[in-house]
Design a protein around this motif. Structure first.
Motif, mmCIF file in Angstrom:
data_model
loop_
_atom_site.group_PDB
_atom_site.id
_atom_site.type_symbol
_atom_site.label_atom_id
_atom_site.label_comp_id
_atom_site.label_asym_id
_atom_site.label_seq_id
_atom_site.Cartn_x
_atom_site.Cartn_y
_atom_site.Cartn_z
ATOM 1 N N GLU A 138 43.691 28.484 43.731
ATOM 2 C CA GLU A 138 43.263 29.486 42.759
ATOM 3 C C GLU A 138 41.912 29.102 42.189
ATOM 4 N N THR A 139 41.128 30.116 41.845
ATOM 5 C CA THR A 139 39.842 29.923 41.201
ATOM 6 C C THR A 139 39.902 30.574 39.833
ATOM 7 N N PHE A 140 39.484 29.853 38.814
ATOM 8 C CA PHE A 140 39.455 30.386 37.461
ATOM 9 C C PHE A 140 38.010 30.435 36.984
ATOM 10 N N TYR A 141 37.647 31.533 36.332
ATOM 11 C CA TYR A 141 36.303 31.712 35.803
ATOM 12 C C TYR A 141 36.351 31.694 34.286
ATOM 13 N N GLU A 142 35.229 31.339 33.678
ATOM 14 C CA GLU A 142 35.128 31.412 32.222
ATOM 15 C C GLU A 142 35.327 32.851 31.771
ATOM 16 N N SER A 143 35.805 33.016 30.569
ATOM 17 C CA SER A 143 36.029 34.377 30.066
ATOM 18 C C SER A 143 34.717 35.153 29.926
ATOM 19 N N ARG A 144 33.584 34.448 29.841
ATOM 20 C CA ARG A 144 32.286 35.118 29.717
ATOM 21 C C ARG A 144 31.684 35.457 31.076
ATOM 22 N N PHE A 145 32.357 35.105 32.150
ATOM 23 C CA PHE A 145 31.875 35.373 33.500
ATOM 24 C C PHE A 145 31.733 36.873 33.705
ATOM 25 N N LYS A 146 30.559 37.299 34.176
ATOM 26 C CA LYS A 146 30.317 38.725 34.396
ATOM 27 C C LYS A 146 30.091 38.983 35.867
ATOM 28 N N MET A 147 30.539 40.136 36.307
ATOM 29 C CA MET A 147 30.318 40.571 37.666
ATOM 30 C C MET A 147 30.093 42.073 37.657
ATOM 31 N N TRP A 148 29.592 42.615 38.744
ATOM 32 C CA TRP A 148 29.360 44.047 38.813
ATOM 33 C C TRP A 148 29.907 44.563 40.131
ATOM 34 N N PHE A 149 30.136 45.834 40.181
ATOM 35 C CA PHE A 149 30.538 46.473 41.416
ATOM 36 C C PHE A 149 29.943 47.869 41.447
ATOM 37 N N ALA A 150 29.875 48.424 42.646
ATOM 38 C CA ALA A 150 29.263 49.736 42.830
ATOM 39 C C ALA A 150 30.304 50.735 43.318
ATOM 40 N N VAL A 151 30.181 51.953 42.834
ATOM 41 C CA VAL A 151 31.025 53.064 43.268
ATOM 42 C C VAL A 151 30.109 54.197 43.681
ATOM 43 N N ARG A 152 30.297 54.699 44.886
ATOM 44 C CA ARG A 152 29.531 55.866 45.344
ATOM 45 C C ARG A 152 30.548 56.982 45.568
ATOM 46 N N THR A 153 30.420 58.054 44.794
ATOM 47 C CA THR A 153 31.385 59.139 44.911
ATOM 48 C C THR A 153 30.731 60.488 44.635
ATOM 49 N N ASN A 154 31.230 61.496 45.302
ATOM 50 C CA ASN A 154 30.800 62.869 45.049
ATOM 51 C C ASN A 154 31.919 63.684 44.412
ATOM 52 N N PHE A 155 33.079 63.073 44.199
ATOM 53 C CA PHE A 155 34.208 63.859 43.704
ATOM 54 C C PHE A 155 34.819 63.341 42.408
ATOM 55 N N LEU A 156 34.368 62.212 41.886
ATOM 56 C CA LEU A 156 34.842 61.736 40.587
ATOM 57 C C LEU A 156 33.733 61.887 39.560
#
Length: 179
Positions: free
Chosen positions: A23-41
């Motif tokens: 298992e890998t644990f990250y600090e609670s302040r760890f930030k990440m991003w993700f991308a969503v490409r949608t034409n229907f939401l």
């Protein structure tokens, strides 16, 4: 250490079914991003989906309390840096190309891996496993005659329930390569 649980009896199995996981644990302040490409939401629908993920967790061990996330912001109309004079695409997601996608490629640079996908929630009570699928890894590059907006496919016939499918689209970024 973890113990195998029978999905039929919801109890631990026979002796010797203890196993280790990393298992890998990250600090609670760890930030990440993700991308969503949608034409229907729309934004409101996306916010509801993200609120649900915050409540239930994300990933394979969400049912055991892992995968806890808090979404901070949504940035609309983000433009990824892409080549204006593209002749290829690089996928920033794992995907399965269609036969047509492969026929249009002049050159390919890729790695593959076998994914053993599962279903969750109440679907897992009957049959948690989908069929193994071979994906191209994120970072794969296809030099093509003309760059399209999307590549990949939805894969059907992956589970005993015919309504269950596997999302296997690329998230392509337009790039230029010289060979």
């Amino acid at each position: 250490m973890r113990n195998k649980i029978s999905r039929l009896t919801f109890t631990t199995g026979e002796t010797g079914e203890l196993f280790a996981t990393e298992e890998t644990f990250y600090e609670s302040r760890f930030k990440m991003w993700f991308a969503v490409r949608t034409n229907f939401l729309n934004r409101e629908q996306l916010e509801k989906i993200l609120a649900y993920i915050e409540l239930t967790g994300f990933g394979a061990d969400a049912s055991t309390g892992r995968g806890s996330l808090r979404f901070i912001s949504i940035e609309e109309d983000y433009k990824f840096p892409e080549s204006e004079n593209s002749n290829a695409f690089m996928s920033i997601s794992n995907f399965i190309p269609t036969d047509y996608d492969l026929s249009q490629a002049e050159n390919l640079w890729y790695s593959i891996f076998t994914k053993y996908p599962k279903v969750g929630d109440y679907f897992a009570l009957v049959d948690p496993f989908k069929k193994p699928l071979v994906f191209m890894k994120a970072g794969s590059v296809f030099k093509v005659r003309s760059v399209k907006e999307f590549y990949g496919c939805i894969v059907s016939n992956v589970h005993s329930n015919p309504e269950i499918v596997q999302f296997a689209y690329a998230f392509p970024l337009k790039v230029r390569v010289e060979v």
